[in-house]
Design an enzyme around this catalytic site. Structure first.
Site: not given
Ligand code: AMP
Length: 196
Positions: A14, A89, A128, A134, A146
């Site tokens: 994404k 989400r 990654r 991260r 996740r």
């Molecule tokens: P991402 O970079 O999109 O994979 O997000 C990393 C982490 O941030 C996720 O695993 C969640 O813990 C948190 N996170 C990101 N976006 C959301 C969201 N819309 N709602 C809740 N937690 C989020």
């Protein structure tokens, strides 16, 4: 306005694809994951709260996430549209987003779901993790959590927008360019629909 949700499990590409679409269609890319990582990096109270969830592979609570997203949208009042990456989400986040955009006489035009199988996801995220720094990309148990959270809490959003005839599946396997072209074709169709 043209508002797109780039959807898919963690590691489905994404972020990479949203950056390419942002340039190609002159949209503003908003990644809630990036916003949280910025807050964590700057040691803000919001960042500290978010970190306690992110490090376990859990979702940050809706009340924190929705407010942060809305603030970011408000900062771009002149945008031609948005690419939402990693948001919504949960179903309450999707409902809040729809209500928020409706107040602006706008709406979500399409949700594009990148389809990638679980084995490929795990491989991509571990890869990654070698360079992303991260903490949630390095541990297989957290990555699996996740993916589980995605399947249980996030996947229903596909059906929520499908009921409005707005959900589309895109093959997320292939080169970055191939996937970008598939996405761009769909975004072009959606943008033609909004202008006709
Ligand atoms: P991402 O970079 O999109 O994979 O997000 C990393 C982490 O941030 C996720 O695993 C969640 O813990 C948190 N996170 C990101 N976006 C959301 C969201 N819309 N709602 C809740 N937690 C989020």
């Amino acid at each position: 306005m043209l508002n797109i949700i780039l959807f898919g499990p963690p590691g489905s590409g994404k972020g990479t694809q949203a950056k390419l679409l942002e340039k190609r269609f002159n949209l503003v890319h908003i990644s809630t994951g990036d916003l949280f990582r910025y807050e964590i990096g700057h040691h803000t109270p919001l960042g500290q709260k978010a970190k306690s969830y992110i490090d376990k592979g859990l979702l940050v609570p809706d009340e924190v996430t929705i407010g942060m997203l809305q603030n970011k949208v408000e900062k771009h009042s002149d945008a031609a549209g948005f690419i939402f990456d990693g948001f919504p989400r949960t179903l309450p986040q999707a409902e809040a987003l729809d209500a928020f955009l409706a107040q602006k006489h706008s709406q979500i035009d399409g949700l594009l779901m990148l389809e990638v199988d679980d084995d490929e996801i795990l491989k991509r995220i571990l890869n990654r993790g070698k360079t992303s720094g991260r903490s949630d990309d390095n541990n297989e148990a957290i990555i699996r959590n996740r993916i589980k959270v995605f399947n249980e809490q996030t996947a229903p959003i596909f059906d929520y927008y499908a009921q409005k005839n707005k959900s589309f599946k895109i093959n997320g396997i292939g080169s970055i360019e191939e996937i970008a072209d598939r996405l761009a074709q769909k975004v072009r169709e959606l943008s033609e629909e909004t202008t006709t």
